[in-house]
Design a protein around this motif. Structure first.
Motif, PDB file in Angstrom:
ATOM      1  N   PHE A  61     109.482  56.982  34.066  1.00 13.75           N
ATOM      2  CA  PHE A  61     109.205  57.899  32.860  1.00 13.75           C
ATOM      3  C   PHE A  61     107.887  58.062  32.321  1.00 13.75           C
ATOM      4  CE2 PHE A  61     108.471  57.478  28.310  1.00 13.75           C
ATOM      5  CZ  PHE A  61     109.066  58.609  27.879  1.00 13.75           C
ATOM      6  N   TYR A  62     107.057  56.956  32.791  1.00 10.55           N
ATOM      7  CA  TYR A  62     105.722  57.270  32.500  1.00 10.55           C
ATOM      8  C   TYR A  62     105.125  58.008  33.417  1.00 10.55           C
ATOM      9  CZ  TYR A  62     105.957  53.616  29.136  1.00 10.55           C
ATOM     10  OH  TYR A  62     106.212  52.799  28.144  1.00 10.55           O
ATOM     11  N   TYR A  63     105.380  58.153  34.596  1.00 11.41           N
ATOM     12  CA  TYR A  63     104.879  59.084  35.861  1.00 11.41           C
ATOM     13  C   TYR A  63     105.400  60.565  35.396  1.00 11.41           C
ATOM     14  CZ  TYR A  63     104.572  61.384  40.228  1.00 11.41           C
ATOM     15  OH  TYR A  63     104.182  62.191  41.272  1.00 11.41           O
ATOM     16  N   VAL A  64     106.834  60.575  35.162  1.00  8.98           N
ATOM     17  CA  VAL A  64     106.931  62.215  35.102  1.00  8.98           C
ATOM     18  C   VAL A  64     106.586  62.664  33.591  1.00  8.98           C
ATOM     19  CG1 VAL A  64     109.162  62.031  36.459  1.00  8.98           C
ATOM     20  CG2 VAL A  64     109.310  61.612  34.013  1.00  8.98           C
ATOM     21  N   LEU A  65     106.382  61.777  32.566  1.00 11.44           N
ATOM     22  CA  LEU A  65     106.005  62.056  31.376  1.00 11.44           C
ATOM     23  C   LEU A  65     104.461  62.475  31.468  1.00 11.44           C
ATOM     24  CD1 LEU A  65     106.315  62.415  28.107  1.00 11.44           C
ATOM     25  CD2 LEU A  65     105.219  60.131  28.221  1.00 11.44           C
ATOM     26  N   ARG A  66     103.586  61.746  32.103  1.00 10.44           N
ATOM     27  CA  ARG A  66     102.152  62.236  32.441  1.00 10.44           C
ATOM     28  C   ARG A  66     102.289  63.666  33.177  1.00 10.44           C
ATOM     29  NH1 ARG A  66      98.814  61.931  36.786  1.00 10.44           N
ATOM     30  NH2 ARG A  66     100.204  60.664  37.967  1.00 10.44           N
ATOM     31  N   LEU A  69     103.462  66.314  30.485  1.00  8.90           N
ATOM     32  CA  LEU A  69     102.450  66.523  29.431  1.00  8.90           C
ATOM     33  C   LEU A  69     101.227  67.289  30.098  1.00  8.90           C
ATOM     34  CD1 LEU A  69     102.940  63.138  27.246  1.00  8.90           C
ATOM     35  CD2 LEU A  69     103.690  65.702  26.805  1.00  8.90           C
ATOM     36  N   GLU A  70     100.720  66.723  31.112  1.00  6.83           N
ATOM     37  CA  GLU A  70      99.519  67.461  31.793  1.00  6.83           C
ATOM     38  C   GLU A  70      99.917  69.170  31.959  1.00  6.83           C
ATOM     39  OE1 GLU A  70      98.497  65.508  35.534  1.00  6.83           O
ATOM     40  OE2 GLU A  70      97.490  64.075  34.267  1.00  6.83           O
ATOM     41  N   LEU A  75      98.699  74.417  30.164  1.00  5.71           N
ATOM     42  CA  LEU A  75      99.417  75.726  29.841  1.00  5.71           C
ATOM     43  C   LEU A  75      98.710  76.171  28.662  1.00  5.71           C
ATOM     44  CD1 LEU A  75     102.880  75.763  31.412  1.00  5.71           C
ATOM     45  CD2 LEU A  75     100.878  77.220  32.150  1.00  5.71           C
ATOM     46  N   ALA A  76      98.886  75.111  27.614  1.00  7.01           N
ATOM     47  CA  ALA A  76      98.558  75.550  26.073  1.00  7.01           C
ATOM     48  C   ALA A  76      96.942  75.540  26.035  1.00  7.01           C
ATOM     49  CB  ALA A  76      98.950  74.309  25.347  1.00  7.01           C
ATOM     50  N   VAL A  77      96.202  74.975  26.870  1.00  3.37           N
ATOM     51  CA  VAL A  77      94.951  75.384  26.557  1.00  3.37           C
ATOM     52  C   VAL A  77      94.500  76.452  27.344  1.00  3.37           C
ATOM     53  CG1 VAL A  77      92.530  74.346  27.473  1.00  3.37           C
ATOM     54  CG2 VAL A  77      94.148  72.882  26.544  1.00  3.37           C
ATOM     55  N   CYS A 175     108.106  67.124  22.070  1.00  2.00           N
ATOM     56  CA  CYS A 175     109.175  66.250  21.710  1.00  2.00           C
ATOM     57  C   CYS A 175     110.441  66.749  22.588  1.00  2.00           C
ATOM     58  CB  CYS A 175     109.737  66.303  20.239  1.00  2.00           C
ATOM     59  SG  CYS A 175     108.461  65.841  19.136  1.00  2.00           S
ATOM     60  N   GLY A 176     110.739  67.783  22.715  1.00  2.00           N
ATOM     61  CA  GLY A 176     111.775  68.024  23.916  1.00  2.00           C
ATOM     62  C   GLY A 176     111.479  67.818  25.229  1.00  2.00           C
ATOM     63  N   LEU A 177     110.168  68.000  25.524  1.00  2.74           N
ATOM     64  CA  LEU A 177     109.625  67.592  26.884  1.00  2.74           C
ATOM     65  C   LEU A 177     109.982  66.083  27.025  1.00  2.74           C
ATOM     66  CD1 LEU A 177     108.298  69.048  29.374  1.00  2.74           C
ATOM     67  CD2 LEU A 177     106.109  68.313  28.206  1.00  2.74           C
ATOM     68  N   ILE A 178     109.661  65.369  26.161  1.00  2.57           N
ATOM     69  CA  ILE A 178     109.563  63.799  26.102  1.00  2.57           C
ATOM     70  C   ILE A 178     111.338  63.325  26.189  1.00  2.57           C
ATOM     71  CG2 ILE A 178     109.601  61.691  24.905  1.00  2.57           C
ATOM     72  CD1 ILE A 178     107.058  63.041  23.369  1.00  2.57           C
ATOM     73  N   LEU A 179     112.097  64.137  25.657  1.00  2.00           N
ATOM     74  CA  LEU A 179     113.435  63.909  25.856  1.00  2.00           C
ATOM     75  C   LEU A 179     113.929  64.292  27.251  1.00  2.00           C
ATOM     76  CD1 LEU A 179     116.254  63.454  24.778  1.00  2.00           C
ATOM     77  CD2 LEU A 179     116.383  65.835  24.006  1.00  2.00           C
ATOM     78  N   GLY A 180     113.431  65.519  27.897  1.00  2.00           N
ATOM     79  CA  GLY A 180     113.698  65.809  29.135  1.00  2.00           C
ATOM     80  C   GLY A 180     113.295  64.760  30.272  1.00  2.00           C
TER      81      GLY A 180
END
Length: 199
Positions: A61-66, A69-70, A75-77, A175-180
């Protein structure tokens, strides 16, 4: 054509993804001797070890979350730069090409049975990831246009409220990304393990 999409405020993301998908399939089909046969990509040896591996869901979870999110933050930046629309197009094409190459690789290896592996590998998290990343790409496109193509904005409304809405939208997307990521880490491994038993 370029002027049309600038003033209409809409990129053909579906067509771009489909182009990438077909490119990935074509690339893998034409280069299978190099990309598939000589690399061991998704071969039986790899799947054999996947059958019996133990997954630490918390670490995963922590691996895919990083990673997710990266990607979202980058993309946002980049959406705030002049090349924001190019980045949206490039990301969409890359996602399509990656999906096409993966699908082609699995089908070339295992035939139609390989589609079960594809299904097992993406479920259930892609029920969330697909709409989330589509929303993210659209958010990035709209943000870029609001900065560099002000004539394409709808008139009316306070600019500070508009930015507040954009920020809230981004928070909901994350938040949706975290759920995924939760689904990918805690639900998918068990599902994938069951499907791998038939390989």
């Amino acid at each position: 054509m370029k002027r049309y999409y600038i003033h209409r405020g809409k990129l053909p993301l579906g067509a771009i993804f489909l182009t990438g998908l077909l490119s990935g399939i074509l690339m893998m089909s034409l280069g299978k001797s190099i990309l598939l046969e000589n690399t061991g990509l998704l071969d039986e040896y790899t799947l054999y070890h996947m059958k019996y591996m133990t997954v630490d869901s918390s670490a995963l979870f922590y691996y895919v979350l990083r990673l997710r999110l990266e990607t979202a933050v980058i993309l946002a930046v980049l959406a705030t730069t002049y090349l924001g629309l190019v980045v949206c197009v490039g990301a969409t094409f890359w996602y399509g090409m990656s999906a096409g190459a993966f699908l082609a690789a699995v089908v070339l290896r295992y035939g139609l049975k390989g589609m079960l592996f594809v299904f097992a590998g993406i479920m259930p998290q892609y029920f969330v990831y697909v709409p989330v990343f589509v929303a993210l790409l659209l958010w990035c496109e709209k943000l870029n246009r609001s900065i560099y193509f002000k004539s394409s904005l709808l008139t009316g409304g306070d600019n500070s409220v508009s930015w507040a809405k954009r920020l809230m939208q981004l928070v909901l997307i994350l938040c949706g990304l975290i759920l995924g990521c939760l689904l990918e880490s805690f639900a998918n491994p068990g599902f994938l393990e069951k499907i791998l038993k038939i390989f």
